[in-house]
Design a protein around this motif. Sequence first.
Motif, mmCIF file in Angstrom:
data_model
loop_
_atom_site.group_PDB
_atom_site.id
_atom_site.type_symbol
_atom_site.label_atom_id
_atom_site.label_comp_id
_atom_site.label_asym_id
_atom_site.label_seq_id
_atom_site.Cartn_x
_atom_site.Cartn_y
_atom_site.Cartn_z
ATOM 1 N N ARG A 105 -7.829 -0.114 5.546
ATOM 2 C CA ARG A 105 -8.863 -0.309 6.822
ATOM 3 C C ARG A 105 -8.587 -2.148 7.188
ATOM 4 N NH1 ARG A 105 -12.016 4.483 4.700
ATOM 5 N NH2 ARG A 105 -11.393 6.215 5.325
ATOM 6 N N LEU A 106 -8.754 -2.689 6.591
ATOM 7 C CA LEU A 106 -9.211 -3.768 5.873
ATOM 8 C C LEU A 106 -7.751 -4.476 6.808
ATOM 9 C CD1 LEU A 106 -10.661 -5.319 3.382
ATOM 10 C CD2 LEU A 106 -12.306 -4.685 5.865
ATOM 11 N N ASN A 107 -6.956 -3.653 6.656
ATOM 12 C CA ASN A 107 -5.451 -3.967 7.645
ATOM 13 C C ASN A 107 -5.008 -4.537 8.669
ATOM 14 O OD1 ASN A 107 -3.223 -6.089 6.616
ATOM 15 N ND2 ASN A 107 -1.655 -4.355 6.298
ATOM 16 N N GLU A 108 -6.020 -2.941 9.325
ATOM 17 C CA GLU A 108 -5.805 -2.536 10.459
ATOM 18 C C GLU A 108 -6.799 -3.343 11.035
ATOM 19 O OE1 GLU A 108 -7.475 1.365 10.710
ATOM 20 O OE2 GLU A 108 -5.101 1.665 9.753
ATOM 21 N N GLU A 109 -5.683 -3.314 12.913
ATOM 22 C CA GLU A 109 -6.585 -4.099 13.841
ATOM 23 C C GLU A 109 -6.200 -3.431 15.063
ATOM 24 O OE1 GLU A 109 -5.558 -8.588 14.363
ATOM 25 O OE2 GLU A 109 -3.371 -7.658 14.762
ATOM 26 N N GLY A 152 -11.042 5.848 -3.555
ATOM 27 C CA GLY A 152 -10.669 4.720 -1.958
ATOM 28 C C GLY A 152 -10.100 3.527 -1.468
ATOM 29 N N ILE A 153 -10.011 2.868 -3.028
ATOM 30 C CA ILE A 153 -10.016 1.883 -2.593
ATOM 31 C C ILE A 153 -8.767 1.335 -2.003
ATOM 32 C CG2 ILE A 153 -8.986 -0.357 -4.036
ATOM 33 C CD1 ILE A 153 -9.976 0.897 -6.068
ATOM 34 N N LEU A 154 -7.981 2.660 -1.637
ATOM 35 C CA LEU A 154 -6.150 2.592 -0.563
ATOM 36 C C LEU A 154 -6.615 1.902 0.243
ATOM 37 C CD1 LEU A 154 -3.213 3.668 -3.324
ATOM 38 C CD2 LEU A 154 -4.109 1.172 -3.193
ATOM 39 N N ARG A 155 -7.709 3.066 0.998
ATOM 40 C CA ARG A 155 -7.980 3.488 2.178
ATOM 41 C C ARG A 155 -8.505 2.190 2.581
ATOM 42 N NH1 ARG A 155 -8.709 8.371 -0.061
ATOM 43 N NH2 ARG A 155 -11.463 8.521 0.187
ATOM 44 N N TRP A 156 -9.177 1.589 1.187
ATOM 45 C CA TRP A 156 -10.633 0.886 2.466
ATOM 46 C C TRP A 156 -9.435 -0.353 2.991
ATOM 47 C CZ3 TRP A 156 -11.385 -4.247 -0.265
ATOM 48 C CH2 TRP A 156 -12.542 -4.871 -0.150
ATOM 49 N N LEU A 184 0.632 -1.248 0.210
ATOM 50 C CA LEU A 184 -0.106 -0.214 0.281
ATOM 51 C C LEU A 184 0.688 1.153 0.122
ATOM 52 C CD1 LEU A 184 -2.361 -0.888 2.399
ATOM 53 C CD2 LEU A 184 -2.765 -0.535 0.166
ATOM 54 N N ARG A 185 1.843 1.503 0.606
ATOM 55 C CA ARG A 185 3.059 2.198 0.973
ATOM 56 C C ARG A 185 3.273 3.043 -0.871
ATOM 57 N NH1 ARG A 185 4.139 0.281 5.862
ATOM 58 N NH2 ARG A 185 5.988 -0.677 5.514
ATOM 59 N N THR A 186 4.254 1.582 -1.693
ATOM 60 C CA THR A 186 4.542 1.965 -2.461
ATOM 61 C C THR A 186 3.155 2.109 -3.731
ATOM 62 O OG1 THR A 186 5.927 -0.592 -1.814
ATOM 63 C CG2 THR A 186 5.748 0.457 -4.650
ATOM 64 N N ALA A 187 1.938 2.007 -3.696
ATOM 65 C CA ALA A 187 1.008 1.799 -4.440
ATOM 66 C C ALA A 187 0.409 3.431 -3.980
ATOM 67 C CB ALA A 187 0.131 1.514 -3.810
ATOM 68 N N ARG A 188 0.789 4.635 -3.001
ATOM 69 C CA ARG A 188 0.392 5.577 -2.482
ATOM 70 C C ARG A 188 1.424 6.373 -3.396
ATOM 71 N NH1 ARG A 188 -1.406 3.496 2.563
ATOM 72 N NH2 ARG A 188 -3.000 3.438 3.084
ATOM 73 N N ARG A 189 2.633 6.139 -3.574
ATOM 74 C CA ARG A 189 3.833 6.565 -3.714
ATOM 75 C C ARG A 189 4.075 6.674 -5.530
ATOM 76 N NH1 ARG A 189 6.723 3.648 -0.247
ATOM 77 N NH2 ARG A 189 8.019 2.943 -1.839
#
Length: 301
Positions: free
Chosen positions: A250-254, A243-247, A226-231
């Motif tokens: 969020r799924l990757n967070e706990e 909003g796909i990357l944010r989505w 995700l960090r690479t995709a944002r760059r």
Amino acid sequence: MDVPTNLFLIGAPKCGTTSLVSWMAQHPEIYSPKPKEPHFFYSPTRQRFSEIEYLRLYRGAPSKAKYVCDASTSYLFGGAYKEILREVPSARFVVCIRDPVEMLSSMYNEQKKSGFELADDLRSAWQASDARWAGEHRLLNNVEVVDPRFFSLKHTCALGWQLDDLLNYAGKDRVYIVLLDDMRNDPQGVFRSLCRWLDISSEQEINYQKKNSATRNRSETIAKILRTARRIKRAVGFERSMGILRWIARLNEEDTTHPQLEEGLFDEAKSYFKSDLQIRNQVLRDLGTQRAHANVENYNT
């Protein structure tokens, strides 16, 4: 460059800034876009907006907005307010602060989650502080990190000297300080007081929901992708956001809890921050509009 911003929430990280900027964004006289932290004037990592990206971020600011806000929390530590005042002489600064010992574990957890911190535990990150302050990338992701000093927990969490430098340079009239304890105990009172300082309406209906609770990555591999995709997205100038990357993020967070300071580290940190806390409390007394919650006597060795 014609800087579009005139209000800066410059820190400190992990001190309630995400909640505060979410309240500010609900006020019709304040414009605060997403992402809230472009880090244009200073960034300790490679996640820094270019001039084109910065201007693009704020071009949606409505004409009725009295303030356009940059909420990059690295600016206090990085001294970015000096360049900001050269570019925007009318700039005003808001700073959120908290107890430095409480801040330690929050900072470590955030840096670990972001992929910048490679130390396996808080003690190791704390012990690397002096080397990082000297410019070494000790236990840091040297691909992403450009200023290792920011990751020195001893220095980043010592807010007294940072506030003192800010007030000496910018002057008391340009600075408003918010204590995290006050935000927790009386969010409406804190925000209305800030609005009065900004000379805008303090009677707006605001949702004072807490933001940015402690989380961790379920998968470090996904977080790295995700960090690479944002760059890449920013580099190619792709503006549209679905909003796909944010989505996915969020799924990757706990949910998690901040690591507790072991007794030895807790006592060491209390001793280390005692003098800086005295500076911080003197700054608050000098302002005359804030009170110091932390009792300096509690920091005796």
